[in-house]
Design an enzyme around this catalytic site. Sequence first.
Site, PDB file in Angstrom:
ATOM      1  N   HIS A  11       0.840  -1.210   0.000  1.00  0.00           N
ATOM      2  CA  HIS A  11       0.000   0.000   0.000  1.00  0.00           C
ATOM      3  C   HIS A  11       0.872   1.257   0.000  1.00  0.00           C
ATOM      4  CE1 HIS A  11      -3.808  -2.055   0.708  1.00  0.00           C
ATOM      5  NE2 HIS A  11      -3.129  -2.858   1.510  1.00  0.00           N
ATOM      6  N   GLU A  38      15.316  -4.120  11.945  1.00  0.00           N
ATOM      7  CA  GLU A  38      14.351  -3.994  13.047  1.00  0.00           C
ATOM      8  C   GLU A  38      14.125  -2.525  13.329  1.00  0.00           C
ATOM      9  OE1 GLU A  38      14.279  -5.903  17.066  1.00  0.00           O
ATOM     10  OE2 GLU A  38      15.593  -7.278  15.961  1.00  0.00           O
ATOM     11  N   ASP A  67       8.333   6.210   7.733  1.00  0.00           N
ATOM     12  CA  ASP A  67       7.899   5.627   9.001  1.00  0.00           C
ATOM     13  C   ASP A  67       6.715   6.452   9.455  1.00  0.00           C
ATOM     14  OD1 ASP A  67       8.539   3.360  10.753  1.00  0.00           O
ATOM     15  OD2 ASP A  67       8.462   4.906  12.285  1.00  0.00           O
ATOM     16  N   TYR A 149      -5.317   1.822   9.771  1.00  0.00           N
ATOM     17  CA  TYR A 149      -6.404   2.441  10.540  1.00  0.00           C
ATOM     18  C   TYR A 149      -7.327   3.297   9.667  1.00  0.00           C
ATOM     19  CZ  TYR A 149      -3.396   1.036  14.418  1.00  0.00           C
ATOM     20  OH  TYR A 149      -2.627   0.303  15.299  1.00  0.00           O
ATOM     21  N   LYS A 170      -6.800  10.473  -1.258  1.00  0.00           N
ATOM     22  CA  LYS A 170      -6.003  10.243  -0.044  1.00  0.00           C
ATOM     23  C   LYS A 170      -4.650  10.937  -0.170  1.00  0.00           C
ATOM     24  CE  LYS A 170      -3.918   6.864   3.035  1.00  0.00           C
ATOM     25  NZ  LYS A 170      -3.660   5.488   3.434  1.00  0.00           N
ATOM     26  N   HIS A 175      -1.131  12.426   5.510  1.00  0.00           N
ATOM     27  CA  HIS A 175       0.174  12.685   6.131  1.00  0.00           C
ATOM     28  C   HIS A 175       1.295  12.357   5.146  1.00  0.00           C
ATOM     29  CE1 HIS A 175      -1.245   8.668   6.530  1.00  0.00           C
ATOM     30  NE2 HIS A 175      -0.230   8.190   7.218  1.00  0.00           N
ATOM     31  N   ARG A 176       1.177  11.188   4.472  1.00  0.00           N
ATOM     32  CA  ARG A 176       2.234  10.759   3.542  1.00  0.00           C
ATOM     33  C   ARG A 176       2.255  11.673   2.319  1.00  0.00           C
ATOM     34  NH1 ARG A 176       0.607   6.137   3.676  1.00  0.00           N
ATOM     35  NH2 ARG A 176       1.735   5.654   5.567  1.00  0.00           N
TER      36      ARG A 176
HETATM   37  P1  IMP Z   1       5.525   1.336   9.654  1.00  0.00           P
HETATM   38  O1  IMP Z   1       5.454   0.498   8.408  1.00  0.00           O
HETATM   39  O2  IMP Z   1       6.410   0.769  10.697  1.00  0.00           O
HETATM   40  O3  IMP Z   1       5.826   2.760   9.325  1.00  0.00           O
HETATM   41  O4  IMP Z   1       4.070   1.276  10.312  1.00  0.00           O
HETATM   42  C1  IMP Z   1       3.076   2.072   9.843  1.00  0.00           C
HETATM   43  C2  IMP Z   1       1.762   1.660  10.508  1.00  0.00           C
HETATM   44  O5  IMP Z   1       1.053   2.856  10.872  1.00  0.00           O
HETATM   45  C3  IMP Z   1       0.859   0.910   9.544  1.00  0.00           C
HETATM   46  O6  IMP Z   1       1.028  -0.476   9.634  1.00  0.00           O
HETATM   47  C4  IMP Z   1      -0.533   1.363   9.993  1.00  0.00           C
HETATM   48  O7  IMP Z   1      -0.915   0.621  11.121  1.00  0.00           O
HETATM   49  C5  IMP Z   1      -0.276   2.805  10.430  1.00  0.00           C
HETATM   50  N1  IMP Z   1      -0.420   3.716   9.278  1.00  0.00           N
HETATM   51  C6  IMP Z   1       0.564   4.470   8.717  1.00  0.00           C
HETATM   52  N2  IMP Z   1       0.106   5.151   7.656  1.00  0.00           N
HETATM   53  C7  IMP Z   1      -1.188   4.806   7.546  1.00  0.00           C
HETATM   54  C8  IMP Z   1      -2.182   5.176   6.607  1.00  0.00           C
HETATM   55  O8  IMP Z   1      -1.972   5.921   5.632  1.00  0.00           O
HETATM   56  N3  IMP Z   1      -3.390   4.631   6.812  1.00  0.00           N
HETATM   57  C9  IMP Z   1      -3.669   3.794   7.853  1.00  0.00           C
HETATM   58  N4  IMP Z   1      -2.774   3.386   8.722  1.00  0.00           N
HETATM   59  C10 IMP Z   1      -1.516   3.891   8.578  1.00  0.00           C
END
Ligand code: IMP
Length: 190
Positions: A11, A38, A67, A149, A170, A175-176
């Site tokens: 995604h 990690e 992140d 989420y 989106k 945020h992204r």
């Molecule tokens: P990362 O891959 O360690 O950065 O974890 C990011 C986590 O934050 C994801 O697995 C989701 O649980 C949550 N998250 C981050 N961005 C989104 C988004 O755009 N939509 C919904 N959940 C997000």
Amino acid sequence: MNLLICTNNSHKVQEISGFFKGYEIKSFKDLAGFKAPEETSLFFQGNALLKATAGYKASGELSLADDSGLEVYALGLKPGVFSSRYAGENATDMANNEKLLKRLKGEKDRRARFVSVLALVGSKKVLVVTGIVEGVILEEPRGDNGFGYDPLFYIPELDKTMAELTLEEKNRISHRGRALVKLAEKLKSY
Ligand code: IMP
């Protein structure tokens, strides 16, 4: 030009790729035998840099890591960097969402924000940018798009959850997406 998106999350690859037209995109999944580092930092910035640096060392290509996570005000900004592991190591999105709803049961203050920190590591320099979107956690999920989420994250100005938006919608407000716009600006003088 090649760009390594430092994630195994398809995604995220889909959302980020749209901003890099003309680049040949790869992700961690394309690096044979590579093991993602990690995520040991308690800060989004730390984990983004860990992932982008590991990707750059393994590939020698321009490497971009996101992140990101959900910060819920009533929960003292949790789950934050633990968003993907909220209900345990390798938890499903559904399990994480269920845990969140349980923690917020009866809570009136349902304000939350998504945070994305992008780190870009290449041969020249390191760039780090942050994007944030504010919203509210619903009491039940709505919508089928996106991931994580998204079905619980309601944006009052749009009267929609993140999971009710198309990919383009989106990316415009997320945020992204906001972090990617900032990164594109900085990349002009990279
Ligand atoms: P990362 O891959 O360690 O950065 O974890 C990011 C986590 O934050 C994801 O697995 C989701 O649980 C949550 N998250 C981050 N961005 C989104 C988004 O755009 N939509 C919904 N959940 C997000």
